[in-house]
Design a protein around this motif. Sequence first.
Motif, PDB file in Angstrom:
ATOM      1  N   ALA A   1       0.838  -1.211   0.000  1.00  0.00           N
ATOM      2  CA  ALA A   1       0.000   0.000   0.000  1.00  0.00           C
ATOM      3  C   ALA A   1       0.867   1.253   0.000  1.00  0.00           C
ATOM      4  CB  ALA A   1      -0.933  -0.017   1.207  1.00  0.00           C
ATOM      5  N   LEU A   2       1.889   1.287   0.836  1.00  0.00           N
ATOM      6  CA  LEU A   2       2.789   2.441   0.873  1.00  0.00           C
ATOM      7  C   LEU A   2       3.541   2.596  -0.446  1.00  0.00           C
ATOM      8  CD1 LEU A   2       4.227   2.073   4.493  1.00  0.00           C
ATOM      9  CD2 LEU A   2       2.667   3.854   3.653  1.00  0.00           C
ATOM     10  N   THR A   3       3.944   1.481  -1.031  1.00  0.00           N
ATOM     11  CA  THR A   3       4.659   1.525  -2.310  1.00  0.00           C
ATOM     12  C   THR A   3       3.749   2.042  -3.415  1.00  0.00           C
ATOM     13  OG1 THR A   3       6.103  -0.288  -1.633  1.00  0.00           O
ATOM     14  CG2 THR A   3       5.945   0.147  -3.987  1.00  0.00           C
ATOM     15  N   LEU A   4       2.513   1.605  -3.424  1.00  0.00           N
ATOM     16  CA  LEU A   4       1.563   2.075  -4.428  1.00  0.00           C
ATOM     17  C   LEU A   4       1.366   3.588  -4.314  1.00  0.00           C
ATOM     18  CD1 LEU A   4      -0.323   1.439  -6.750  1.00  0.00           C
ATOM     19  CD2 LEU A   4      -2.098   0.925  -5.065  1.00  0.00           C
ATOM     20  N   LEU A   5       1.178   4.063  -3.100  1.00  0.00           N
ATOM     21  CA  LEU A   5       1.007   5.497  -2.883  1.00  0.00           C
ATOM     22  C   LEU A   5       2.255   6.262  -3.323  1.00  0.00           C
ATOM     23  CD1 LEU A   5      -0.692   7.816  -1.742  1.00  0.00           C
ATOM     24  CD2 LEU A   5       0.297   7.322   0.494  1.00  0.00           C
ATOM     25  N   ALA A   6       3.421   5.796  -2.917  1.00  0.00           N
ATOM     26  CA  ALA A   6       4.675   6.466  -3.288  1.00  0.00           C
ATOM     27  C   ALA A   6       4.910   6.399  -4.795  1.00  0.00           C
ATOM     28  CB  ALA A   6       5.849   5.841  -2.544  1.00  0.00           C
ATOM     29  N   SER A   7       4.532   5.300  -5.428  1.00  0.00           N
ATOM     30  CA  SER A   7       4.753   5.186  -6.875  1.00  0.00           C
ATOM     31  C   SER A   7       3.868   6.150  -7.658  1.00  0.00           C
ATOM     32  CB  SER A   7       4.563   3.746  -7.358  1.00  0.00           C
ATOM     33  OG  SER A   7       3.225   3.338  -7.237  1.00  0.00           O
ATOM     34  N   VAL A   8       2.691   6.448  -7.150  1.00  0.00           N
ATOM     35  CA  VAL A   8       1.831   7.446  -7.795  1.00  0.00           C
ATOM     36  C   VAL A   8       2.496   8.822  -7.700  1.00  0.00           C
ATOM     37  CG1 VAL A   8      -0.387   8.660  -7.621  1.00  0.00           C
ATOM     38  CG2 VAL A   8      -0.306   6.158  -7.501  1.00  0.00           C
ATOM     39  N   VAL A   9       3.017   9.150  -6.527  1.00  0.00           N
ATOM     40  CA  VAL A   9       3.707  10.434  -6.344  1.00  0.00           C
ATOM     41  C   VAL A   9       4.936  10.495  -7.244  1.00  0.00           C
ATOM     42  CG1 VAL A   9       4.973  11.863  -4.689  1.00  0.00           C
ATOM     43  CG2 VAL A   9       2.830  10.761  -4.004  1.00  0.00           C
ATOM     44  N   PHE A  10       5.745   9.417  -7.261  1.00  0.00           N
ATOM     45  CA  PHE A  10       6.943   9.382  -8.104  1.00  0.00           C
ATOM     46  C   PHE A  10       6.584   9.500  -9.582  1.00  0.00           C
ATOM     47  CE2 PHE A  10       9.979   6.890  -5.078  1.00  0.00           C
ATOM     48  CZ  PHE A  10       9.914   7.926  -4.165  1.00  0.00           C
ATOM     49  N   SER A  11       5.496   8.854  -9.991  1.00  0.00           N
ATOM     50  CA  SER A  11       5.054   8.923 -11.389  1.00  0.00           C
ATOM     51  C   SER A  11       4.756  10.359 -11.789  1.00  0.00           C
ATOM     52  CB  SER A  11       3.794   8.079 -11.610  1.00  0.00           C
ATOM     53  OG  SER A  11       4.032   6.730 -11.350  1.00  0.00           O
ATOM     54  N   LEU A  12       4.023  11.048 -10.955  1.00  0.00           N
ATOM     55  CA  LEU A  12       3.661  12.440 -11.240  1.00  0.00           C
ATOM     56  C   LEU A  12       4.892  13.341 -11.266  1.00  0.00           C
ATOM     57  CD1 LEU A  12       0.445  12.656  -9.044  1.00  0.00           C
ATOM     58  CD2 LEU A  12       0.547  12.679 -11.543  1.00  0.00           C
ATOM     59  N   LEU A  13       5.778  13.188 -10.276  1.00  0.00           N
ATOM     60  CA  LEU A  13       6.990  14.001 -10.240  1.00  0.00           C
ATOM     61  C   LEU A  13       7.883  13.729 -11.450  1.00  0.00           C
ATOM     62  CD1 LEU A  13       7.927  13.826  -6.453  1.00  0.00           C
ATOM     63  CD2 LEU A  13       7.098  15.821  -7.716  1.00  0.00           C
ATOM     64  N   ALA A  14       8.062  12.456 -11.769  1.00  0.00           N
ATOM     65  CA  ALA A  14       8.907  12.110 -12.910  1.00  0.00           C
ATOM     66  C   ALA A  14       8.301  12.630 -14.207  1.00  0.00           C
ATOM     67  CB  ALA A  14       9.104  10.599 -12.987  1.00  0.00           C
ATOM     68  N   HIS A  15       6.984  12.567 -14.332  1.00  0.00           N
ATOM     69  CA  HIS A  15       6.323  13.105 -15.526  1.00  0.00           C
ATOM     70  C   HIS A  15       6.593  14.607 -15.654  1.00  0.00           C
ATOM     71  CE1 HIS A  15       3.400  13.877 -18.644  1.00  0.00           C
ATOM     72  NE2 HIS A  15       2.824  14.768 -17.861  1.00  0.00           N
ATOM     73  N   LEU A  16       6.479  15.315 -14.552  1.00  0.00           N
ATOM     74  CA  LEU A  16       6.742  16.757 -14.585  1.00  0.00           C
ATOM     75  C   LEU A  16       8.188  17.045 -14.979  1.00  0.00           C
ATOM     76  CD1 LEU A  16       4.775  17.981 -11.450  1.00  0.00           C
ATOM     77  CD2 LEU A  16       4.230  18.408 -13.847  1.00  0.00           C
ATOM     78  N   VAL A  17       9.120  16.317 -14.393  1.00  0.00           N
ATOM     79  CA  VAL A  17      10.536  16.561 -14.680  1.00  0.00           C
ATOM     80  C   VAL A  17      10.884  16.156 -16.106  1.00  0.00           C
ATOM     81  CG1 VAL A  17      12.896  15.850 -14.099  1.00  0.00           C
ATOM     82  CG2 VAL A  17      11.285  16.432 -12.285  1.00  0.00           C
ATOM     83  N   VAL A  18      10.523  14.934 -16.500  1.00  0.00           N
ATOM     84  CA  VAL A  18      10.941  14.435 -17.798  1.00  0.00           C
ATOM     85  C   VAL A  18      10.155  15.084 -18.932  1.00  0.00           C
ATOM     86  CG1 VAL A  18      11.064  12.376 -19.269  1.00  0.00           C
ATOM     87  CG2 VAL A  18      11.810  12.261 -16.881  1.00  0.00           C
ATOM     88  N   ASP A  19       8.843  15.017 -18.882  1.00  0.00           N
ATOM     89  CA  ASP A  19       8.041  15.549 -19.989  1.00  0.00           C
ATOM     90  C   ASP A  19       8.037  17.069 -20.050  1.00  0.00           C
ATOM     91  OD1 ASP A  19       7.340  13.275 -21.285  1.00  0.00           O
ATOM     92  OD2 ASP A  19       5.274  13.220 -20.605  1.00  0.00           O
ATOM     93  N   LYS A  20       7.899  17.698 -18.918  1.00  0.00           N
ATOM     94  CA  LYS A  20       7.730  19.153 -18.928  1.00  0.00           C
ATOM     95  C   LYS A  20       9.050  19.904 -18.981  1.00  0.00           C
ATOM     96  CE  LYS A  20       3.348  18.659 -18.728  1.00  0.00           C
ATOM     97  NZ  LYS A  20       2.645  18.602 -19.969  1.00  0.00           N
ATOM     98  N   LEU A  21      10.076  19.416 -18.308  1.00  0.00           N
ATOM     99  CA  LEU A  21      11.334  20.148 -18.277  1.00  0.00           C
ATOM    100  C   LEU A  21      12.354  19.642 -19.289  1.00  0.00           C
ATOM    101  CD1 LEU A  21      11.735  20.515 -14.410  1.00  0.00           C
ATOM    102  CD2 LEU A  21      10.842  22.186 -16.026  1.00  0.00           C
ATOM    103  N   ILE A  22      12.679  18.358 -19.209  1.00  0.00           N
ATOM    104  CA  ILE A  22      13.752  17.820 -20.037  1.00  0.00           C
ATOM    105  C   ILE A  22      13.345  17.732 -21.497  1.00  0.00           C
ATOM    106  CG2 ILE A  22      15.241  15.818 -20.443  1.00  0.00           C
ATOM    107  CD1 ILE A  22      15.177  15.369 -17.385  1.00  0.00           C
TER     108      ILE A  22
END
Length: 174
Positions: A147-168
Motif C-alpha cells: 500500500a505504501l509503495t503504491l502510494l509512493a509510486s503514484v507520487v513518483f510517477s507524477l513528479l517524474a512526468h513533470l521533470v521528464v516531460d515538462k522540463l527535459i
Amino acid sequence: MAPGAWNQIANSGAVWSVAAFAAGAVAARRVGPSVAAVVGLCAEAGLVVGYYGYAEVARDGMGSLFAPLVWVGAAFVAGPLFGVAGVWWRGENARRRVVALAALAGVFGMEGLHYALVLQYAPQAWACLGVLLLVVLAMGRGLRERALTLLASVVFSLLAHLVVDKLILSALLG
C-alpha cells in the motif's frame, strides 16, 4: 499509428530501468550501494551501446549521434539510481524497500502518464499502469508495504512526468 498496448512494453524506455534495478538486486548480497550504482550505470550504458551498435551494424546505421548521446545521458542518471534501488529493495530497511520499489513502479507510471496525456494512447497508458501495479503487487512484502509503495509510486510517477516531460523533453525538443 500507435503501437500495440502490451507490445509497446518491450520498446519502453521504462523497461531499460529494470536492467539496472535487476543488476543492483543481483549484486546486493556482495556489494554496497556505491558499487551497485556503478553496476547499474554499466547495465544502462551497455544497453545503449548494444542497441545503437546493433543499429549501426545491422540496420543501415544509427543516424545522428543526438539520440545515442541523450540515452547515454539518461543512463548516467537512471543507471546509478536504479542500481541502488535494486540493492535497497533486497535490504531489510522497510522505508528503503518502499522507495526503491516505488521508483521502479513509478517509472512505468511516468511512461503511462506520457502515453495518456501527451500521446493520447489510452491502451498503452493502461498497459504501463498495469505494469506499475504488477511491480507493486508482485515485489512488495506484505500488505502495508504494498500500500505504501503504491502510494509512493503514484507520487513518483507524477513528479517524474513533470521533470521528464515538462522540463527535459521540452528543453531538448524546443
